[in-house]
Design a protein around this motif. Sequence first.
Motif, PDB file in Angstrom:
ATOM      1  N   PHE A   1       3.231   3.398   9.233  1.00  0.00           N
ATOM      2  CA  PHE A   1       2.702   3.288   8.007  1.00  0.00           C
ATOM      3  C   PHE A   1       1.616   4.203   7.868  1.00  0.00           C
ATOM      4  CE2 PHE A   1       5.081  -0.601   7.950  1.00  0.00           C
ATOM      5  CZ  PHE A   1       5.484  -0.744   6.901  1.00  0.00           C
ATOM      6  N   ALA A   2       0.751   4.418   8.970  1.00  0.00           N
ATOM      7  CA  ALA A   2      -0.553   5.014   8.973  1.00  0.00           C
ATOM      8  C   ALA A   2       0.053   6.581   8.699  1.00  0.00           C
ATOM      9  CB  ALA A   2      -1.279   5.254  10.282  1.00  0.00           C
ATOM     10  N   SER A   3       0.989   6.998   9.496  1.00  0.00           N
ATOM     11  CA  SER A   3       1.269   8.619   9.410  1.00  0.00           C
ATOM     12  C   SER A   3       1.903   8.663   7.762  1.00  0.00           C
ATOM     13  CB  SER A   3       1.970   9.129  10.460  1.00  0.00           C
ATOM     14  OG  SER A   3       3.300   8.288  10.524  1.00  0.00           O
ATOM     15  N   ALA A   4       2.936   7.685   7.555  1.00  0.00           N
ATOM     16  CA  ALA A   4       3.539   7.875   6.158  1.00  0.00           C
ATOM     17  C   ALA A   4       2.655   8.013   5.029  1.00  0.00           C
ATOM     18  CB  ALA A   4       4.376   6.382   6.085  1.00  0.00           C
ATOM     19  N   ALA A   5       1.523   7.039   5.224  1.00  0.00           N
ATOM     20  CA  ALA A   5       0.390   7.285   3.986  1.00  0.00           C
ATOM     21  C   ALA A   5      -0.076   8.647   4.075  1.00  0.00           C
ATOM     22  CB  ALA A   5      -0.483   6.275   4.314  1.00  0.00           C
ATOM     23  N   ARG A   6      -0.375   9.320   5.075  1.00  0.00           N
ATOM     24  CA  ARG A   6      -1.105  10.644   5.042  1.00  0.00           C
ATOM     25  C   ARG A   6      -0.025  11.636   4.139  1.00  0.00           C
ATOM     26  NH1 ARG A   6      -2.215  11.740  11.155  1.00  0.00           N
ATOM     27  NH2 ARG A   6      -3.249  13.697  10.363  1.00  0.00           N
ATOM     28  N   VAL A   7       1.313  11.514   4.785  1.00  0.00           N
ATOM     29  CA  VAL A   7       2.450  12.324   4.056  1.00  0.00           C
ATOM     30  C   VAL A   7       2.426  12.268   2.585  1.00  0.00           C
ATOM     31  CG1 VAL A   7       4.835  12.841   4.260  1.00  0.00           C
ATOM     32  CG2 VAL A   7       3.715  12.570   6.309  1.00  0.00           C
ATOM     33  N   LEU A   8       2.395  10.881   2.247  1.00  0.00           N
ATOM     34  CA  LEU A   8       2.492  10.918   0.718  1.00  0.00           C
ATOM     35  C   LEU A   8       1.316  11.333   0.006  1.00  0.00           C
ATOM     36  CD1 LEU A   8       3.996   6.898   0.884  1.00  0.00           C
ATOM     37  CD2 LEU A   8       5.459   9.260   0.511  1.00  0.00           C
ATOM     38  N   ASP A   9       0.098  11.057   0.460  1.00  0.00           N
ATOM     39  CA  ASP A   9      -1.097  11.707  -0.170  1.00  0.00           C
ATOM     40  C   ASP A   9      -0.988  12.947  -0.335  1.00  0.00           C
ATOM     41  OD1 ASP A   9      -2.075   8.935  -0.417  1.00  0.00           O
ATOM     42  OD2 ASP A   9      -3.514   9.114   0.995  1.00  0.00           O
ATOM     43  N   LEU A  10      -0.725  13.489   0.790  1.00  0.00           N
ATOM     44  CA  LEU A  10      -0.909  15.137   0.951  1.00  0.00           C
ATOM     45  C   LEU A  10       0.257  15.689   0.016  1.00  0.00           C
ATOM     46  CD1 LEU A  10      -2.044  17.766   2.100  1.00  0.00           C
ATOM     47  CD2 LEU A  10      -0.731  17.635   4.209  1.00  0.00           C
ATOM     48  N   LEU A  11       1.636  15.167   0.187  1.00  0.00           N
ATOM     49  CA  LEU A  11       2.499  15.724  -0.523  1.00  0.00           C
ATOM     50  C   LEU A  11       2.314  15.733  -2.137  1.00  0.00           C
ATOM     51  CD1 LEU A  11       5.262  17.240  -0.238  1.00  0.00           C
ATOM     52  CD2 LEU A  11       6.349  14.861  -0.268  1.00  0.00           C
ATOM     53  N   ALA A  12       1.661  14.489  -2.373  1.00  0.00           N
ATOM     54  CA  ALA A  12       1.534  14.317  -4.005  1.00  0.00           C
ATOM     55  C   ALA A  12       0.393  15.550  -4.435  1.00  0.00           C
ATOM     56  CB  ALA A  12       0.780  13.012  -4.132  1.00  0.00           C
TER      57      ALA A  12
ATOM     58  N   MET B   1      13.051   7.111   3.999  1.00  0.00           N
ATOM     59  CA  MET B   1      12.242   7.891   2.962  1.00  0.00           C
ATOM     60  C   MET B   1      11.795   9.269   3.767  1.00  0.00           C
ATOM     61  SD  MET B   1       8.897   6.688   1.184  1.00  0.00           S
ATOM     62  CE  MET B   1       9.465   5.765   0.027  1.00  0.00           C
ATOM     63  N   PHE B   2      11.224   9.316   4.772  1.00  0.00           N
ATOM     64  CA  PHE B   2      10.888  10.413   5.406  1.00  0.00           C
ATOM     65  C   PHE B   2      11.784  11.603   6.172  1.00  0.00           C
ATOM     66  CE2 PHE B   2       7.344   7.639   4.639  1.00  0.00           C
ATOM     67  CZ  PHE B   2       6.300   8.407   4.298  1.00  0.00           C
ATOM     68  N   LEU B   3      12.856  11.074   6.276  1.00  0.00           N
ATOM     69  CA  LEU B   3      13.936  11.833   6.535  1.00  0.00           C
ATOM     70  C   LEU B   3      13.958  12.721   5.404  1.00  0.00           C
ATOM     71  CD1 LEU B   3      17.485  11.173   8.383  1.00  0.00           C
ATOM     72  CD2 LEU B   3      17.307  12.469   6.243  1.00  0.00           C
ATOM     73  N   HIS B   4      14.333  11.883   4.287  1.00  0.00           N
ATOM     74  CA  HIS B   4      14.711  12.702   2.765  1.00  0.00           C
ATOM     75  C   HIS B   4      13.420  13.585   2.489  1.00  0.00           C
ATOM     76  CE1 HIS B   4      17.555   9.141   2.170  1.00  0.00           C
ATOM     77  NE2 HIS B   4      17.943  10.097   2.642  1.00  0.00           N
TER      78      HIS B   4
ATOM     79  N   VAL C   1       0.899  -1.223   0.169  1.00  0.00           N
ATOM     80  CA  VAL C   1       0.000  -0.036   0.116  1.00  0.00           C
ATOM     81  C   VAL C   1       0.841   1.045  -0.166  1.00  0.00           C
ATOM     82  CG1 VAL C   1      -1.633   1.519   1.221  1.00  0.00           C
ATOM     83  CG2 VAL C   1      -2.029  -1.117   0.970  1.00  0.00           C
ATOM     84  N   LEU C   2       1.901   1.119   0.602  1.00  0.00           N
ATOM     85  CA  LEU C   2       2.733   2.541   0.891  1.00  0.00           C
ATOM     86  C   LEU C   2       3.474   2.538  -0.406  1.00  0.00           C
ATOM     87  CD1 LEU C   2       2.981   4.410   3.360  1.00  0.00           C
ATOM     88  CD2 LEU C   2       5.062   3.396   3.860  1.00  0.00           C
TER      89      LEU C   2
ATOM     90  N   LEU D   1       4.106  15.647  10.352  1.00  0.00           N
ATOM     91  CA  LEU D   1       3.768  14.236  10.065  1.00  0.00           C
ATOM     92  C   LEU D   1       4.908  13.297   9.755  1.00  0.00           C
ATOM     93  CD1 LEU D   1       0.339  14.565   8.577  1.00  0.00           C
ATOM     94  CD2 LEU D   1       0.528  13.465  10.743  1.00  0.00           C
ATOM     95  N   ALA D   2       5.960  13.890   8.707  1.00  0.00           N
ATOM     96  CA  ALA D   2       7.208  13.025   8.270  1.00  0.00           C
ATOM     97  C   ALA D   2       7.832  12.999   9.614  1.00  0.00           C
ATOM     98  CB  ALA D   2       7.706  14.202   7.221  1.00  0.00           C
ATOM     99  N   SER D   3       8.046  13.976  10.404  1.00  0.00           N
ATOM    100  CA  SER D   3       9.028  13.691  11.528  1.00  0.00           C
ATOM    101  C   SER D   3       8.332  12.553  12.511  1.00  0.00           C
ATOM    102  CB  SER D   3       8.976  15.110  12.419  1.00  0.00           C
ATOM    103  OG  SER D   3       9.781  16.087  11.644  1.00  0.00           O
ATOM    104  N   GLN D   4       7.175  12.586  12.656  1.00  0.00           N
ATOM    105  CA  GLN D   4       6.455  11.625  13.550  1.00  0.00           C
ATOM    106  C   GLN D   4       6.593  10.312  12.799  1.00  0.00           C
ATOM    107  OE1 GLN D   4       2.306  12.118  14.439  1.00  0.00           O
ATOM    108  NE2 GLN D   4       2.690  14.316  14.765  1.00  0.00           N
TER     109      GLN D   4
END
Length: 504
Positions: free
Chosen positions: A339-350, A251-254, A133-134, A301-304
């Motif tokens: 994974f849950a917060s990662a998904a939110r970041v990817l969706d919002l950043l896109a 990934m989320f550090l970058h 999913v991610l 969220l990326a930091s979380q």
Amino acid sequence: MADKDPRLSDTSKFPDPVYKETVLRPLFDGARNHHVDGFRRIDRAHLVMLAETGILDRAITAKIAEALVAIDKEVDPAELVYTGEVEDFFFLIEKELKARIGVDIAGRLHTARSRNDIDHTLFKIGLKEKIDVLMSKARTLLAAMIDAADRQKSTLIVAYTHGQPAQPTTFGHYLSATIEVLIRDIERFSDARRIVDLSPMGAAAITTSGFPIDRARVAQLLGFSAPLRNSYSCIAAVDYTTSTYSAIELMFLHLGRVIQDFQFWTSFEVGQIYVPNSLVQISSIMPQKRNPVPIEHLRHLASQTFGRARTVLDVMHNTPFTDMNDSEGETQGMGYEAFASAARVLDLLAALIAQISIDPERVDQNIRRSCITITELADSLVRIEGLSFREAHEIAAATAKSVVAAKGSLADDGYAPFTAAFEHSTGRKPSISLDKFEEIVSPEHFVAVRSRFGGPAPEPMQAALAAYRERLSSFETEAKQIERDEAAAAAELEEKFAALMGDR
């Protein structure tokens, strides 16, 4: 008199009430919430293997299969409340089997397996699903970034180093740099998934079994690429966990670094990124303020996500190389929050990258104020006037210093100080005319002449974008193959399991 052996007088019964509430109930709820389908698939695949190898006869496997189907129909995991009657979810299923087909037949399902190999298989099944999913969301972000880079490949921006204006480039060129990092991050996720995609089933407690089990068959039915070879590794090597959360952490550090740039670039003082109204919140008291708060949410969220992934890795630190609770239910459940917060970041950043634009007026103002095309003047003096770069650099520096002191712009106010500095340094007049000088110090010219591999000029940018699209396509092809393989394994498992009941 010596104390009596406490084992002789111990009348306590498991579970202790506090242990039940602090450990067993949370573990049970975690299994109920996250791993019901995994338990179901493992039971069925193991039973099919026991039948195919002849370890259990067909009459017994048929009864067990029918009972498993009945449990699926009659027991709703969402309604289960932990009572302490059984230790965990595994024993609940065994208890339900016993109630339907008796202790002797029900107990045969556990032949040649252990909760050790079951647990790690459960966690791997869960991680594979979450990784897939991610990865899909990461590919969506990658596509959005490539499209934005293509649209903005000629759009000028100010590039910063050490927080100061440095050189002009294009937004497409900047995004291309972040695209390359995201591609490598997705590759790290793919590598992590390949580690996860090795089945522990058949390792039993540690050393496999004296029964003639077929580990490869169980792996196949569960949708794994193969069994993990060493049985001790199956229950002790948690690198499937560490590789997954290391990939998330990086990934989320970058991505956090890119998000921080966007925060800086949307500030009133810089203002080179414009965020549309749909992604702006207005102050409750200051009506003039446009707050691009989605960027702040992305940052925290990326930091979380980074912090949650790092926590999982920290839990693994200095643990023994054996089966241990540190790597199991509650740690796995904690990791799912990453994974849950990662998904939110990817969706919002896109969504953000697809909608932001560059404010050309602010970029032009900042370029003019900062003299950031002066590097090309120094380079041109080397090429046109035949000077050493060090002498050319000193002339360019003197020119920029005069322009900045006068609060002018290089194109409008730089030629006179340039000729003065040139004559002072060389003892002659430059051959560069005013028109040529204005061309040399223009940001468009600065970008156009940087046509080397990886540069911002049109030719290398087109080549880069084509390479990025090709890599995205290969990711998509790989994901589709994974989806087909998983679907085929699930279909075969259902078919073979159903056939067990048909043997009656």
